[in-house]
Design an enzyme around this catalytic site. Sequence first.
Site, PDB file in Angstrom:
ATOM      1  N   CYS A  98       0.815  -1.220   0.000  1.00 26.46           N
ATOM      2  CA  CYS A  98       0.000   0.000   0.000  1.00 26.46           C
ATOM      3  C   CYS A  98       0.847   1.268   0.000  1.00 26.46           C
ATOM      4  O   CYS A  98       0.603   2.184  -0.788  1.00 26.46           O
ATOM      5  CB  CYS A  98      -1.009  -0.012   1.147  1.00 26.46           C
ATOM      6  SG  CYS A  98      -0.312  -0.019   2.818  1.00 26.46           S
ATOM      7  N   HIS A 147      -5.860   1.515  -4.178  1.00 22.80           N
ATOM      8  CA  HIS A 147      -4.939   1.002  -3.157  1.00 22.80           C
ATOM      9  C   HIS A 147      -4.469  -0.393  -3.527  1.00 22.80           C
ATOM     10  O   HIS A 147      -5.006  -1.025  -4.433  1.00 22.80           O
ATOM     11  CB  HIS A 147      -5.606   1.010  -1.780  1.00 22.80           C
ATOM     12  CG  HIS A 147      -6.773   0.078  -1.649  1.00 22.80           C
ATOM     13  ND1 HIS A 147      -6.944  -0.743  -0.574  1.00 22.80           N
ATOM     14  CD2 HIS A 147      -7.839  -0.166  -2.458  1.00 22.80           C
ATOM     15  CE1 HIS A 147      -8.061  -1.452  -0.721  1.00 22.80           C
ATOM     16  NE2 HIS A 147      -8.623  -1.111  -1.852  1.00 22.80           N
ATOM     17  N   HIS A 194      -2.833   0.835   6.948  1.00 20.97           N
ATOM     18  CA  HIS A 194      -3.136   0.801   5.516  1.00 20.97           C
ATOM     19  C   HIS A 194      -3.322   2.216   4.992  1.00 20.97           C
ATOM     20  O   HIS A 194      -3.824   3.094   5.695  1.00 20.97           O
ATOM     21  CB  HIS A 194      -4.409  -0.017   5.254  1.00 20.97           C
ATOM     22  CG  HIS A 194      -4.676  -0.246   3.802  1.00 20.97           C
ATOM     23  ND1 HIS A 194      -3.816  -0.961   2.997  1.00 20.97           N
ATOM     24  CD2 HIS A 194      -5.692   0.152   3.010  1.00 20.97           C
ATOM     25  CE1 HIS A 194      -4.309  -0.986   1.757  1.00 20.97           C
ATOM     26  NE2 HIS A 194      -5.446  -0.314   1.743  1.00 20.97           N
TER      27      HIS A 194
END
Length: 168
Positions: free
Chosen positions: A75, A138, A126
């Site tokens: 990510c 993402h 994240h």
Amino acid sequence: MEITKAGKGTAASTEAVPIGSTTGKPQGATVTFKGGVAAVAALDRVGTPFSWGGGSSTGPTKGIGRGASTTGFDCSGLTLYAWSKAGVRLTHYTGSQFRQGRRISLNDLRKGDLVFFGGGTGDPTHVGLYLGDGVMVHSPKTGDVVKKTRFLDSSYYRPIYRGAVRPG
């Protein structure tokens, strides 16, 4: 279709670069703000595999540990890659990226802002790149690929939303 890239230390340069159709931009659209440049760069990587520790300013890389055999992005690797195309350097760690830029309220999000999730009271776990209308691009997890996700309506992402940052 073209995009005007923002150069390092400038609002935007006049260098035009062709972009793919994954952006959803109308023919002839030009993006001149850094967040838009980052969003287009991330969208151009939709479908790239997740690789733990993968990604650099030049593109997907082999990861580390469980990502060592896969070329792709994790990510924070995706977001550092995307923002590098706008001339902004980010570190390759979600927690550090959470501190690299100006905090933005949910109501003030704009294309390219980094959106963060999870981690309780510690660092977020994240990060995604905001596209608009509650959607982010993402690199979610091992076995998955870079993709778009509606996080504002998500029963998974919405409750663990931690905040947003505008780099640069």
